[in-house]
Design a protein around this motif. Structure first.
Motif, PDB file in Angstrom:
ATOM      1  N   TYR A 133       9.358   3.695  -1.664  1.00  0.00           N
ATOM      2  CA  TYR A 133       8.636   2.696  -2.460  1.00  0.00           C
ATOM      3  C   TYR A 133       9.436   2.306  -3.701  1.00  0.00           C
ATOM      4  CZ  TYR A 133       4.710   0.585  -5.035  1.00  0.00           C
ATOM      5  OH  TYR A 133       3.894  -0.278  -5.725  1.00  0.00           O
ATOM      6  N   GLU A 134       9.999   3.292  -4.382  1.00  0.00           N
ATOM      7  CA  GLU A 134      10.770   3.006  -5.587  1.00  0.00           C
ATOM      8  C   GLU A 134      11.934   2.066  -5.275  1.00  0.00           C
ATOM      9  OE1 GLU A 134      13.342   5.288  -9.104  1.00  0.00           O
ATOM     10  OE2 GLU A 134      12.311   6.453  -7.545  1.00  0.00           O
ATOM     11  N   ARG A 135      12.613   2.328  -4.195  1.00  0.00           N
ATOM     12  CA  ARG A 135      13.766   1.493  -3.813  1.00  0.00           C
ATOM     13  C   ARG A 135      13.323   0.063  -3.511  1.00  0.00           C
ATOM     14  NH1 ARG A 135      18.868   3.011  -0.934  1.00  0.00           N
ATOM     15  NH2 ARG A 135      19.660   1.137   0.078  1.00  0.00           N
ATOM     16  N   LYS A 136      12.182  -0.084  -2.820  1.00  0.00           N
ATOM     17  CA  LYS A 136      11.702  -1.422  -2.486  1.00  0.00           C
ATOM     18  C   LYS A 136      11.341  -2.219  -3.733  1.00  0.00           C
ATOM     19  CE  LYS A 136       9.969  -0.374   2.148  1.00  0.00           C
ATOM     20  NZ  LYS A 136       8.793  -0.293   3.038  1.00  0.00           N
ATOM     21  N   VAL A 137      10.590  -1.586  -4.637  1.00  0.00           N
ATOM     22  CA  VAL A 137      10.191  -2.282  -5.859  1.00  0.00           C
ATOM     23  C   VAL A 137      11.418  -2.686  -6.661  1.00  0.00           C
ATOM     24  CG1 VAL A 137       8.996  -2.041  -8.070  1.00  0.00           C
ATOM     25  CG2 VAL A 137       7.939  -1.167  -5.975  1.00  0.00           C
ATOM     26  N   LYS A 138      12.347  -1.755  -6.826  1.00  0.00           N
ATOM     27  CA  LYS A 138      13.525  -2.049  -7.640  1.00  0.00           C
ATOM     28  C   LYS A 138      14.444  -3.066  -6.977  1.00  0.00           C
ATOM     29  CE  LYS A 138      13.670   2.192 -10.398  1.00  0.00           C
ATOM     30  NZ  LYS A 138      14.436   3.404 -10.775  1.00  0.00           N
ATOM     31  N   ALA A 139      14.499  -3.064  -5.655  1.00  0.00           N
ATOM     32  CA  ALA A 139      15.342  -4.047  -4.959  1.00  0.00           C
ATOM     33  C   ALA A 139      14.720  -5.436  -5.031  1.00  0.00           C
ATOM     34  CB  ALA A 139      15.542  -3.628  -3.502  1.00  0.00           C
ATOM     35  N   GLN A 148       0.852  -1.183   0.000  1.00  0.00           N
ATOM     36  CA  GLN A 148       0.000   0.000   0.000  1.00  0.00           C
ATOM     37  C   GLN A 148       0.892   1.238   0.000  1.00  0.00           C
ATOM     38  OE1 GLN A 148       1.529  -0.451   2.602  1.00  0.00           O
ATOM     39  NE2 GLN A 148       0.578   0.154   4.508  1.00  0.00           N
ATOM     40  N   LEU A 149       2.072   1.109  -0.593  1.00  0.00           N
ATOM     41  CA  LEU A 149       3.053   2.185  -0.754  1.00  0.00           C
ATOM     42  C   LEU A 149       4.060   2.188   0.376  1.00  0.00           C
ATOM     43  CD1 LEU A 149       3.476   4.310  -2.987  1.00  0.00           C
ATOM     44  CD2 LEU A 149       2.449   5.988  -1.491  1.00  0.00           C
ATOM     45  N   TRP A 150       3.578   2.154   1.634  1.00  0.00           N
ATOM     46  CA  TRP A 150       4.507   2.267   2.768  1.00  0.00           C
ATOM     47  C   TRP A 150       5.114   0.916   3.137  1.00  0.00           C
ATOM     48  CZ3 TRP A 150       5.177   7.044   2.450  1.00  0.00           C
ATOM     49  CH2 TRP A 150       4.112   7.930   2.238  1.00  0.00           C
ATOM     50  N   ASP A 151       4.318  -0.124   3.095  1.00  0.00           N
ATOM     51  CA  ASP A 151       4.811  -1.464   3.401  1.00  0.00           C
ATOM     52  C   ASP A 151       4.848  -2.291   2.127  1.00  0.00           C
ATOM     53  OD1 ASP A 151       4.974  -1.236   6.351  1.00  0.00           O
ATOM     54  OD2 ASP A 151       2.804  -1.014   6.201  1.00  0.00           O
ATOM     55  N   PHE A 152       5.709  -3.303   2.134  1.00  0.00           N
ATOM     56  CA  PHE A 152       5.852  -4.162   0.965  1.00  0.00           C
ATOM     57  C   PHE A 152       6.014  -5.592   1.469  1.00  0.00           C
ATOM     58  CE2 PHE A 152       7.902  -6.236  -2.580  1.00  0.00           C
ATOM     59  CZ  PHE A 152       7.399  -5.605  -3.699  1.00  0.00           C
ATOM     60  N   TYR A 153       4.872  -6.266   1.621  1.00  0.00           N
ATOM     61  CA  TYR A 153       4.892  -7.630   2.160  1.00  0.00           C
ATOM     62  C   TYR A 153       5.049  -8.639   1.029  1.00  0.00           C
ATOM     63  CZ  TYR A 153       3.724  -6.322   6.919  1.00  0.00           C
ATOM     64  OH  TYR A 153       3.773  -5.810   8.191  1.00  0.00           O
ATOM     65  N   TYR A 154       5.802  -9.686   1.310  1.00  0.00           N
ATOM     66  CA  TYR A 154       6.003 -10.726   0.306  1.00  0.00           C
ATOM     67  C   TYR A 154       5.921 -12.101   0.962  1.00  0.00           C
ATOM     68  CZ  TYR A 154      10.746 -11.249   2.175  1.00  0.00           C
ATOM     69  OH  TYR A 154      11.819 -11.480   3.001  1.00  0.00           O
ATOM     70  N   GLY A 155       5.606 -13.089   0.155  1.00  0.00           N
ATOM     71  CA  GLY A 155       5.543 -14.465   0.628  1.00  0.00           C
ATOM     72  C   GLY A 155       5.503 -15.391  -0.564  1.00  0.00           C
ATOM     73  N   VAL A 156       5.449 -16.676  -0.294  1.00  0.00           N
ATOM     74  CA  VAL A 156       5.368 -17.639  -1.391  1.00  0.00           C
ATOM     75  C   VAL A 156       3.913 -18.024  -1.617  1.00  0.00           C
ATOM     76  CG1 VAL A 156       7.657 -18.683  -1.368  1.00  0.00           C
ATOM     77  CG2 VAL A 156       5.948 -19.429   0.292  1.00  0.00           C
TER      78      VAL A 156
END
Length: 956
Positions: free
Chosen positions: A213-219, A185-193
């Motif tokens: 957000y840009e850094r998280k997406v690109k990383a 939701q822009l501030w958090d970036f949750y991931y899982g399988v």
């Protein structure tokens, strides 16, 4: 700003910026051959031919695509998909008369792959259709699914995760091949399988710059990193005969990379991985072993020796190794077997236990290409076994793994000296309890002491256990048992019949009132096997016998009592499986040694401790209850809890002397929580309690008005969730009596506001079971609703809302709920409703951002409600079908003098191109025809926007 413009579009932009080619939804649908398609078929076939010269021809490519299409939309099918992605599947090549592995992805040649990203991925399932926001593909195969939510939405991440879960249930085809998912939701970036949406297995991507957000997406979507994730960081494991899928977390990946780097270092030969209990050290070890044993042309194959120290762990570990696909695994059966394996210079993985190095010859394998991975390394830091090990493999690289380094204590003798000597700070990598709790990998622990009359006599405990020098730094349960076997008086006191009976009664009452009411389970840790039986018999007097099971090792010469309650291996396996399930028995396991290591049961909340412990054994035992858990109703376990019947926690800093951070960060007395609850109720609660006085319709309306701003609402929701969590832990307790009325008022206020501002009907899962029980004593929770709520929408109901006495804010919220419900229930059959739903959400956003006054918002909602009410009558009056009417209503917003004939003419265009949704050629022709007609109707400046609007409409 909308979800799409603020979150989804930037994700696509940033992904494009790092090499993921953007594919428009219409083209993506065509590449898939329609919404039931799973892959970009042409691209996948082209890449199969390109990456497999002389192995795959056109016919074999078509057959591979057929096999991929037939993969089951299950976790097993997803595992098979990953083996295809990793190049582990093969085809028969007649010219060579042998099987050859097939590459779907070139993991070594980044630029040889096709990286693509698309949006609005509509998946047709057997019974349902769903639409994912963003999908990432490599060589035409979906590998990641992302849900993007508006940052202004309350509980946006939770909503996104719920959607991912729903997609798994309704359209599992979407996850046939996709390996990971993301929710942001822009501030958090949750991931899982994929195929594992349990809350404890979702992780928030950590970056040095918070909120970028840009850094998280690109990383996260860095192409090289993502290929490594697919190749190395996803595991399918078997636990208690159940297939599980997991992903290595960031701290595990970092440790793997540092160990690989250390092994390749020509000078440094030692390293300590200090990762706290529950952080997944074993899986980190397995990944390291797999990477070290990978065949690399031109390099010498390694020998990896993995040392464990218990048969139970060895068995489970071996299962996981096999599931990971590591070949050439040998398990040393005894000392002679180990000698033979090492002397023969076996290349591959060797699993052994440390005691098998007893008296092994020196320099039995002097090769430098040997890597020793030592699990629970603190147990090999002293004595002859460690000396034998290092003398036998003098040139090996030694990597120790521990959650609790021991230096007996800080004297330089121990884990740091043996494994950390090549690093200035004493370790190669550290993942602390504080980091683990911040990440949600583990939970804090709360403890309380049992009533003094139930605890062990302090003097005897001191003399026979705490004051003994050989208990300091005790690192093994067998070592602890040996100490306790000599404490004859202490053990007899602990097993006195009257004490056992009193504690059993206390445990039964506490379990019913505290643990069972929250839907959790418990361990009772007894001093020895006989005590397990005594507690089992005593508990059966107070709880149903099927609620508890004693789990202990049986010996051939056991007396009848011990044999009576001993479990067969099959029965024990079933108990382990059943215990982790919320609705299965048993609810309490009585243990003394088994299950205190290597058994992960997130539903385990409470540990009744009646066995003297300290240092590593104590931490490892109480860590059984620090695993995160969330049930199917999203009820979380906020803490782990220990009820101490021994008195060990009376001086916790002494019981856990090796790690002050553990004591300060992770474990706290229940009295601390009582103080926090008191502070919150006396200092923070009054400003909310003032809204609950005189709780009639007008008071409720004032409260609803007060929480109009999202920020104010979210602040209250966060406060109440914290108070509710504390209430769950503390209740029942006489301490709470002065706060009960105020807490009940806060709970009712929370329910009221939550319901008023949510478009979903209020359901119990927002409140925990204890809070619901309290509310039901004086409130009909199911009736909590916005004042003057109505449940149908027709002319009479709209008039009743408009002319009613409710506040304008209440009227706005009622109409918003009604329209949302109608759109959700009827939009598939009535496509025009989607337009109403989208416009209603725009009004909500503007209203909450104060861009519209309450009166203006009410007028907008009334207009939309009237449009809904009059729609069916108008459609019948116009004598058109649902598709034509949807076109008519969409265009009428921009072309006021639109005629029915014009709408019908455009509907005929859609009929002329029935395959436009997936056929790119038809789509282009339809778009050209729409431009011609819309240019005449609305002018060139509006025709493109209107065409896009019409192409998005659902058709029935």
């Amino acid at each position: 700003m909308s979800e799409r413009s603020a979150v989804q579009n930037p994700m696509l932009l940033y992904a494009s910026g790092i090499g993921w080619e953007y594919v428009a939804p219409e083209r993506a649908l065509a590449l898939r051959g329609g919404s039931a398609g799973l892959y970009f078929n042409n691209i996948l076939e082209e890449q199969l031919l390109r990456l497999n010269p002389n192995v795959v021809d056109a016919a074999r490519a078509a057959d591979i695509l057929r096999q991929l299409t037939l993969l089951r939309p299950t976790i097993e099918g997803n595992r098979d998909a990953l083996t295809w992605l990793r190049g582990e599947q093969s085809v028969f090549v007649p010219g060579e008369r042998r099987e050859r592995n097939v590459r779907l992805i070139d993991f070594d040649g980044l630029e040889n792959n096709v990286f693509q990203v698309t949006e609005e991925w509509r998946q047709q399932g057997v019974a349902f259709n769903n639409r994912a926001d963003v999908v990432f593909l490599i060589n035409g195969i979906p590998v990641a699914v992302a849900e993007t939510k508006a940052s202004s939405k309350p509980n946006a991440v939770a909503e996104g995760i719920d959607q991912i879960r729903r997609y798994h249930n309704e359209t599992p085809e979407m996850f046939t091949a996709a390996q990971v998912f993301e929710v942001t939701q822009l501030w958090d970036f949750y991931y899982g399988v994929t195929w594992n949406t349990v809350r404890k297995n979702l992780f928030n991507w950590k970056e040095e710059i918070q909120g970028d957000y840009e850094r998280k997406v690109k990383a996260f979507f860095s192409r090289s990193r993502f290929l490594k994730l697919l190749h190395d960081h996803i595991l399918f494991l078997t636990s208690d005969d159940q297939l599980l899928k997991i992903i290595l977390r960031q701290h595990q990946v970092k440790a793997v990379e540092r160990v690989i780097e250390r092994v390749q270092d020509p000078v440094k030969r030692r390293g300590l991985i200090w990762h706290t209990q529950g952080s997944g050290k074993t899986l980190t070890m397995i990944t390291i072993a797999a990477q070290l044993l990978r065949d690399v042309p031109g390099t010498e194959k390694a020998t990896v020796l993995m040392l464990v120290d218990r048969n139970e762990l060895e068995t489970q570990l071996f299962k996981n190794i096999s599931a990971y696909g590591i070949g050439a695994v040998k398990v040393a059966q005894n000392k002679n077997d180990l000698k033979q394996i090492l002397a023969s210079d076996h290349r591959g993985l060797v699993v052994s236990m440390i005691h098998k190095f007893d008296d092994i010859p020196a320099a039995i394998n002097p090769r430098t290409g040997v890597v020793v991975l030592v699990d629970e390394a603190h147990r090999t830091t002293g004595g002859d076994l460690g000396n034998y090990l290092m003398a036998a493999l003098p040139n090996a690289t030694y990597i120790g793994f521990t959650g609790t380094p021991i230096d007996r204590l800080a004297s330089g003798k121990g884990t740091f000296k043996v494994f950390g000597c090549d690093d200035e700070q004493g370790y190669l990598d550290k993942y602390s309890i504080r980091e683990s709790i911040e990440d949600g990998t583990t939970l804090k622990l709360n403890y309380t002491l049992a009533p003094s009359e139930l605890r062990v006599e302090r003097e005897t405990l001191e003399q026979q256990f705490l004051n003994l020098a050989d208990t300091e730094g005790v690192s093994d349960i067998e070592e602890l048992n040996a100490v306790l076997d000599r404490a004859v008086v202490l053990k007899e006191m602990m097993k006195a019949p009257s004490r056992i009976e009193q504690i059993a009664a206390h445990v039964a009452q506490h379990f019913r009132e505290n643990v069972e009411r929250m839907g959790f389970k418990a361990f009772l840790v007894a001093v020895d096997r006989e005590a397990c039986v005594l507690y089992k018999e005593a508990l059966d007097k107070h709880l149903p016998p099927e609620w508890s099971v004693a789990v202990y090792s049986s010996l051939h010469n056991d007396p009848p009592k011990l044999r009576q309650y001993a479990l067969s291996p099959e029965a024990e396996k079933q108990v382990r499986r059943d215990f982790i399930k919320k609705d299965s028995l048993p609810k309490i396991l009585i243990v003394t040694e088994k299950l205190l290591t290597g058994y992960d049961a997130p539903i385990l909340y409470c540990l009744y401790l009646d066995k003297p412990m300290r240092d590593h054994v104590l931490l490892q035992t109480i860590a059984r209850v620090n695993r995160p858990y969330e049930d199917e109703n999203n009820q979380p376990k906020s803490y782990g809890f220990v009820l101490d019947f021994v008195g060990i926690f009376e001086r916790l800093e002494r019981a856990l002397a090796f790690d002050p951070e553990t004591v300060a960060t992770a474990i706290q007395n229940i009295d601390v929580l009582k103080h926090l609850f008191t502070t919150l109720m006396s200092e923070a609660a009054p400003k909310y309690l003032s809204l609950t006085r005189g709780w009639n319709d007008k008071a409720r309306e004032r409260a609803i008005e007060h929480f109009l701003e999202v920020r104010v609402r979210e602040e209250f929701f966060k406060f109440f969730k914290q108070v509710q969590s504390l209430y769950d832990i503390l209740s029942p307790d006489a301490f709470l009596r002065p706060f009960i009325d105020d807490y009940q008022a806060l709970a009712e206020l929370y329910a009221e506001i939550r319901n008023a501002y949510s478009t979903d009907p209020y359901i119990d899962k927002e409140l925990t079971r204890k809070t619901m029980d309290l509310l039901r004593q004086g409130t009909a929770v199911s009736n909590l609703a916005t004042p003057a709520t109505i449940y149908e929408l027709g002319p009479a109901e709209l008039a009743a809302i408009k002319d009613g006495n409710a506040s304008d804010t209440a009227k706005v919220l009622n109409l918003r709920k009604l329209l949302a419900a109608k759109v959700a229930a009827e939009s598939q059959a009535k496509p025009f409703l989607l337009s109403i739903g989208e416009r209603a959400e725009e009004v909500v956003l503007k209203f909450e951002d104060r861009q519209l006054t309450t009166q203006q918002a009410l007028e907008e909602f009334e207009r939309l409600a009237r449009e809904y009410i009059e729609a069916d009558a108008e459609r019948r009056r116009l004598a058109v079908d649902e598709n034509t009417y949807a076109i008519y209503t969409a265009l009428n917003l921009v072309v006021p003098d639109l005629t029915v004939a014009q709408a019908e003419r455009i509907n005929e265009l859609f009929k002329a191109y029935p395959d436009y949704l997936w056929n790119e050629s038809e789509k282009a022709k339809l778009r050209a025809e729409l431009y011609k007609n819309l240019r005449t109707l609305a002018g060139p400046s509006k025709m493109i926007h209107l065409a896009n609007t019409l192409l998005k409409l659902q058709r029935v």
